[in-house]
Write a protein that holds these residues in place. Sequence first.
Motif, PDB file in Angstrom:
ATOM      1  N   LEU A 153       0.847  -1.188   0.000  1.00 25.07           N
ATOM      2  CA  LEU A 153       0.000   0.000   0.000  1.00 25.07           C
ATOM      3  C   LEU A 153       0.884   1.241   0.000  1.00 25.07           C
ATOM      4  CD1 LEU A 153      -2.833   1.343   0.275  1.00 25.07           C
ATOM      5  CD2 LEU A 153      -2.519   1.210   2.763  1.00 25.07           C
ATOM      6  N   VAL A 154       0.667   2.117  -0.978  1.00 27.81           N
ATOM      7  CA  VAL A 154       1.430   3.357  -1.077  1.00 27.81           C
ATOM      8  C   VAL A 154       0.487   4.533  -0.830  1.00 27.81           C
ATOM      9  CG1 VAL A 154       2.956   4.779  -2.484  1.00 27.81           C
ATOM     10  CG2 VAL A 154       2.947   2.283  -2.786  1.00 27.81           C
ATOM     11  N   LEU A 155       0.731   5.268   0.253  1.00 28.42           N
ATOM     12  CA  LEU A 155      -0.080   6.435   0.598  1.00 28.42           C
ATOM     13  C   LEU A 155       0.570   7.673  -0.004  1.00 28.42           C
ATOM     14  CD1 LEU A 155      -0.632   5.636   4.382  1.00 28.42           C
ATOM     15  CD2 LEU A 155      -2.081   4.976   2.448  1.00 28.42           C
ATOM     16  N   ALA A 172       0.293   7.386   7.815  1.00 30.20           N
ATOM     17  CA  ALA A 172       0.773   6.018   7.606  1.00 30.20           C
ATOM     18  C   ALA A 172       0.827   5.262   8.933  1.00 30.20           C
ATOM     19  CB  ALA A 172       2.146   6.049   6.949  1.00 30.20           C
ATOM     20  N   GLU A 173       1.272   5.926   9.981  1.00 31.33           N
ATOM     21  CA  GLU A 173       1.342   5.289  11.302  1.00 31.33           C
ATOM     22  C   GLU A 173      -0.059   4.953  11.809  1.00 31.33           C
ATOM     23  OE1 GLU A 173       3.443   8.240  13.465  1.00 31.33           O
ATOM     24  OE2 GLU A 173       5.440   7.623  12.747  1.00 31.33           O
ATOM     25  N   ARG A 174      -1.006   5.846  11.548  1.00 33.52           N
ATOM     26  CA  ARG A 174      -2.387   5.611  11.998  1.00 33.52           C
ATOM     27  C   ARG A 174      -2.986   4.408  11.270  1.00 33.52           C
ATOM     28  NH1 ARG A 174      -6.972   8.964  13.381  1.00 33.52           N
ATOM     29  NH2 ARG A 174      -8.536   7.531  14.206  1.00 33.52           N
ATOM     30  N   ILE A 175      -2.786   4.348   9.946  1.00 32.39           N
ATOM     31  CA  ILE A 175      -3.350   3.245   9.169  1.00 32.39           C
ATOM     32  C   ILE A 175      -2.667   1.927   9.534  1.00 32.39           C
ATOM     33  CG2 ILE A 175      -3.545   2.309   6.824  1.00 32.39           C
ATOM     34  CD1 ILE A 175      -4.021   5.130   5.827  1.00 32.39           C
ATOM     35  N   ALA A 176      -1.369   1.971   9.804  1.00 38.97           N
ATOM     36  CA  ALA A 176      -0.656   0.748  10.195  1.00 38.97           C
ATOM     37  C   ALA A 176      -1.196   0.191  11.504  1.00 38.97           C
ATOM     38  CB  ALA A 176       0.834   1.039  10.313  1.00 38.97           C
ATOM     39  N   SER A 177      -1.557   1.079  12.423  1.00 37.14           N
ATOM     40  CA  SER A 177      -2.069   0.626  13.722  1.00 37.14           C
ATOM     41  C   SER A 177      -3.566   0.324  13.682  1.00 37.14           C
ATOM     42  CB  SER A 177      -1.792   1.689  14.791  1.00 37.14           C
ATOM     43  OG  SER A 177      -2.458   2.900  14.478  1.00 37.14           O
ATOM     44  N   ALA A 182      -2.792  -5.290   3.481  1.00 38.88           N
ATOM     45  CA  ALA A 182      -1.474  -4.718   3.193  1.00 38.88           C
ATOM     46  C   ALA A 182      -0.397  -5.298   4.106  1.00 38.88           C
ATOM     47  CB  ALA A 182      -1.524  -3.208   3.327  1.00 38.88           C
ATOM     48  N   LYS A 183       0.617  -5.904   3.513  1.00 36.31           N
ATOM     49  CA  LYS A 183       1.745  -6.404   4.282  1.00 36.31           C
ATOM     50  C   LYS A 183       2.827  -5.343   4.459  1.00 36.31           C
ATOM     51  CE  LYS A 183       1.093 -11.273   3.099  1.00 36.31           C
ATOM     52  NZ  LYS A 183       1.719 -12.490   2.489  1.00 36.31           N
ATOM     53  N   SER A 184       2.782  -4.330   3.611  1.00 38.70           N
ATOM     54  CA  SER A 184       3.717  -3.213   3.764  1.00 38.70           C
ATOM     55  C   SER A 184       2.988  -1.918   3.428  1.00 38.70           C
ATOM     56  CB  SER A 184       4.940  -3.380   2.852  1.00 38.70           C
ATOM     57  OG  SER A 184       4.581  -3.259   1.498  1.00 38.70           O
ATOM     58  N   ILE A 185       3.313  -0.881   4.185  1.00 36.87           N
ATOM     59  CA  ILE A 185       2.714   0.435   3.964  1.00 36.87           C
ATOM     60  C   ILE A 185       3.842   1.452   3.841  1.00 36.87           C
ATOM     61  CG2 ILE A 185       1.242   2.251   4.905  1.00 36.87           C
ATOM     62  CD1 ILE A 185      -0.283   0.102   6.432  1.00 36.87           C
ATOM     63  N   GLU A 186       3.858   2.182   2.733  1.00 28.11           N
ATOM     64  CA  GLU A 186       4.833   3.256   2.574  1.00 28.11           C
ATOM     65  C   GLU A 186       4.099   4.553   2.269  1.00 28.11           C
ATOM     66  OE1 GLU A 186       6.863   3.568  -1.472  1.00 28.11           O
ATOM     67  OE2 GLU A 186       6.522   1.396  -1.335  1.00 28.11           O
ATOM     68  N   PRO A 193      13.401  12.604   7.746  1.00 32.16           N
ATOM     69  CA  PRO A 193      12.206  12.114   7.061  1.00 32.16           C
ATOM     70  C   PRO A 193      12.194  12.388   5.556  1.00 32.16           C
ATOM     71  CG  PRO A 193      11.741  14.253   7.988  1.00 32.16           C
ATOM     72  CD  PRO A 193      13.182  13.950   8.338  1.00 32.16           C
ATOM     73  N   LEU A 194      13.322  12.867   4.984  1.00 30.22           N
ATOM     74  CA  LEU A 194      13.322  13.248   3.571  1.00 30.22           C
ATOM     75  C   LEU A 194      13.770  12.114   2.657  1.00 30.22           C
ATOM     76  CD1 LEU A 194      14.720  16.885   3.847  1.00 30.22           C
ATOM     77  CD2 LEU A 194      12.340  16.098   3.846  1.00 30.22           C
ATOM     78  N   TYR A 195      14.474  11.111   3.190  1.00 32.64           N
ATOM     79  CA  TYR A 195      14.835   9.905   2.438  1.00 32.64           C
ATOM     80  C   TYR A 195      14.509   8.700   3.286  1.00 32.64           C
ATOM     81  CZ  TYR A 195      17.372  12.281  -1.325  1.00 32.64           C
ATOM     82  OH  TYR A 195      17.703  13.047  -2.407  1.00 32.64           O
ATOM     83  N   ASP A 196      14.039   7.643   2.643  1.00 31.74           N
ATOM     84  CA  ASP A 196      13.745   6.436   3.419  1.00 31.74           C
ATOM     85  C   ASP A 196      14.992   5.562   3.531  1.00 31.74           C
ATOM     86  OD1 ASP A 196      14.043   5.061   1.024  1.00 31.74           O
ATOM     87  OD2 ASP A 196      11.898   4.711   0.721  1.00 31.74           O
ATOM     88  N   GLU A 197      14.841   4.410   4.155  1.00 35.12           N
ATOM     89  CA  GLU A 197      15.989   3.546   4.416  1.00 35.12           C
ATOM     90  C   GLU A 197      16.593   2.976   3.134  1.00 35.12           C
ATOM     91  OE1 GLU A 197      12.204   1.317   4.344  1.00 35.12           O
ATOM     92  OE2 GLU A 197      12.934   3.080   5.450  1.00 35.12           O
ATOM     93  N   ALA A 198      15.820   2.967   2.037  1.00 39.04           N
ATOM     94  CA  ALA A 198      16.328   2.454   0.760  1.00 39.04           C
ATOM     95  C   ALA A 198      17.047   3.529  -0.042  1.00 39.04           C
ATOM     96  CB  ALA A 198      15.179   1.878  -0.068  1.00 39.04           C
ATOM     97  N   GLY A 199      17.082   4.752   0.477  1.00 39.54           N
ATOM     98  CA  GLY A 199      17.740   5.840  -0.238  1.00 39.54           C
ATOM     99  C   GLY A 199      16.852   6.541  -1.233  1.00 39.54           C
ATOM    100  N   MET A 200      15.533   6.384  -1.099  1.00 38.47           N
ATOM    101  CA  MET A 200      14.585   7.012  -2.021  1.00 38.47           C
ATOM    102  C   MET A 200      13.989   8.266  -1.395  1.00 38.47           C
ATOM    103  SD  MET A 200      11.273   5.349  -3.883  1.00 38.47           S
ATOM    104  CE  MET A 200      10.253   6.308  -5.005  1.00 38.47           C
ATOM    105  N   PRO A 201      13.849   9.332  -2.169  1.00 35.07           N
ATOM    106  CA  PRO A 201      13.258  10.554  -1.620  1.00 35.07           C
ATOM    107  C   PRO A 201      11.824  10.319  -1.152  1.00 35.07           C
ATOM    108  CG  PRO A 201      14.316  10.995  -3.738  1.00 35.07           C
ATOM    109  CD  PRO A 201      14.267   9.508  -3.569  1.00 35.07           C
ATOM    110  N   ARG A 202      11.473  10.913  -0.040  1.00 35.14           N
ATOM    111  CA  ARG A 202      10.091  10.854   0.426  1.00 35.14           C
ATOM    112  C   ARG A 202       9.208  11.831  -0.358  1.00 35.14           C
ATOM    113  NH1 ARG A 202       8.857   6.441   3.641  1.00 35.14           N
ATOM    114  NH2 ARG A 202      10.195   6.319   5.490  1.00 35.14           N
ATOM    115  N   VAL A 203       9.817  12.947  -0.798  1.00 35.71           N
ATOM    116  CA  VAL A 203       9.072  13.967  -1.537  1.00 35.71           C
ATOM    117  C   VAL A 203       9.462  13.849  -3.008  1.00 35.71           C
ATOM    118  CG1 VAL A 203       8.507  16.417  -1.726  1.00 35.71           C
ATOM    119  CG2 VAL A 203       9.152  15.457   0.498  1.00 35.71           C
ATOM    120  N   LEU A 204       8.521  13.415  -3.826  1.00 37.80           N
ATOM    121  CA  LEU A 204       8.791  13.117  -5.227  1.00 37.80           C
ATOM    122  C   LEU A 204       8.086  14.090  -6.157  1.00 37.80           C
ATOM    123  CD1 LEU A 204       8.264   9.238  -5.133  1.00 37.80           C
ATOM    124  CD2 LEU A 204      10.437  10.450  -5.104  1.00 37.80           C
TER     125      LEU A 204
END
Length: 648
Positions: free
Chosen positions: A523-525, A563-568, A580-584, A601-612
């Motif tokens: 799931l991509v929010l 995202a945190e609200r939907i995950a919980s 959804a097994k993963s939520i980004e 919060p501007l890049y995720d752990e994979a090195g991808m920008p959060r703001v695209l």
Amino acid sequence: MKMPKDADDEGPLIVMQFYYSRTLPYLIMKHHAEIRRRLVDVPREFRQRELAPQIIAAGEAAGDPAWQIYRAYLDQIEAGIATLVRGHSPGFWFHLHRRLRPMLADAHRLKNDDTTVMLVRRIAELAYAKHGALDKTDDLGPVTRTRLPTLLDGAWYEAMAQVYGGKLKAKKAYQVLRESGQIVMTEFRQSDLIDVFAIEGLCYEYWWASAAMRSIGKGSIVKWDAELGSHRYKDTSVHPLSFELYDERNNENFGFRTRLGTWLDEANADEADAERGAKINFAQMKPNPVVGEFPAWNSAAGRVGRGHGATNFEIGTFSLAQFRTENAFMAEPFKLKHGIDLDAVLFAVWAAAFFGTYVGMTMHHSMWAERRDRTMNNFTNLMFRGYTMVNFDLEDLAKEAVWFAEQLQHEKIFPIEEVRRAVEFISLSEAAQKNIGLWSGGKRPILVPSMGKLMIDLAAILPVLQTLFFGVRKAAAGGLSFENAVRNAIKARDLDLCLQGQLKWTSGNPREIDAAVRIGDRLVLIECFSYEMPLDFEVGKPSVFDKRKDFILEKVNQARSLAERIASEPKGTNFDVSWAKSIEWRVVSPFVEFAWRIDEPLYDEAGMPRVLQVHELLAHLTDGKVPTESLVPLIKDLRNLELEGIWY
């Protein structure tokens, strides 16, 4: 407009020859040493004289004080540019500059990539429009006004005598040239060619200084390096890699967006009727063009042949209907600001593009073949110069536009008086010159007075539309327009838009989601961020950048908390994403936004920008590729290193 598909693939290559084709290269070689001095040495000396003492006195300069030093330096550079440009009309400078291949000299070793070429050329063309002498109407004219001994300050005769191996053959070639009736530089001096390179050198210096301002605005410290003859950067809170990432992402940018923050999905635009005003042609500069084949009209054969050479422009099509739809919410504010209907201005843009492409039709030739030949020859010429000369003024243009709109059965026909005001809005005048800013990229004219008639600049069409709403107060519906554009783009690519609108839980406190996409069990929010790009952001004003950072962080925190609200709580009263097994989460903007750090919060752990930017988001959703993928390993390697205070 597209060339017919019956190109003569088997025929000989057509090498386009113009009146300047042999002369300008001849003069460049003749004056090579002086051109290099004016192009490179003079701007560097200017920098040492005007800028260096200010930076040296400041020591390590940062923030507003450093920014103001460079802002004042821009004005000094522009004064030098204006002194050169005032000697000729804007049309003369456009005519000359666009006959030089759009690339930067090898001497500019610092930067001569495509993006820098386009920015430097933009500065130069704005300078020609702003500082050119509008009262000069005779420095361009028909070749019949020239004499062989003085054509191009005598250089044409010199160059062609060498080409043909004698003056007699050159004289015969001149007679053929006179019969062509083409427009030439009638008051050209060899020093003008040297000046156009001198202008480019100062425009490069202007770009260099404005680039420094952008870095300063984002947190860099500058210090003068006497050995380098320039400043060096030192970063504090901003990671050095942030600038490289930002530049690379901008180089990959696609799609059309206005500075207002609206975006057009050109890849999925509906087919529009060009004749009825829904679609237009435009010219786009080709930086650093290479020699190759291109479609060229063969008048003798009456069909398209294979041209060989390096063209300076590409001719594209643009959906004016889609632009109108995405920006319809601005119609009322636009009229309140300018006293003219937005639709009337867009009609004027259509008319300019129409006559700039189908120039032969305005001449009302009785034979269709004559109209076709003139139009197709003009199309070939557009690929070299990006503009068209037409034999009428603003009043004639308004009348012709209304007449053709009636013949082509446009949905709406405007009164001639309203069209006259609209064409004035997109034309160059003494009043319009005062509104042109070299640092801001506007306001750029489409219609340029020349020889008492008009030059129609198809290369100005997209820049005009991008900045059309400058100074107009954005209507409240602007954010919704961008959200709709993003959702429509998602659906157009057959992605599963599984959520949008309000999400409700039994625990209360509903939240809004602009879009959410389901990709298998992922799931991509998506949170949309549409905030007008201020003109001061172009030159990195620190306070403007700080304000934009605040808005970006607000949207980032909003997306993360959702995202945190939907995950919980994956199941609500009007939705269920427990699959959804993963939520980004991502924030999407019409622009490539500068990320001042390379971790959360501007890049995720994979090195991808959060703001695209939108095209980055769509690429990520469709194939999973990471923007600036080649730099991701470097991001990971550097993320845990302390780099603050390191010079680079």
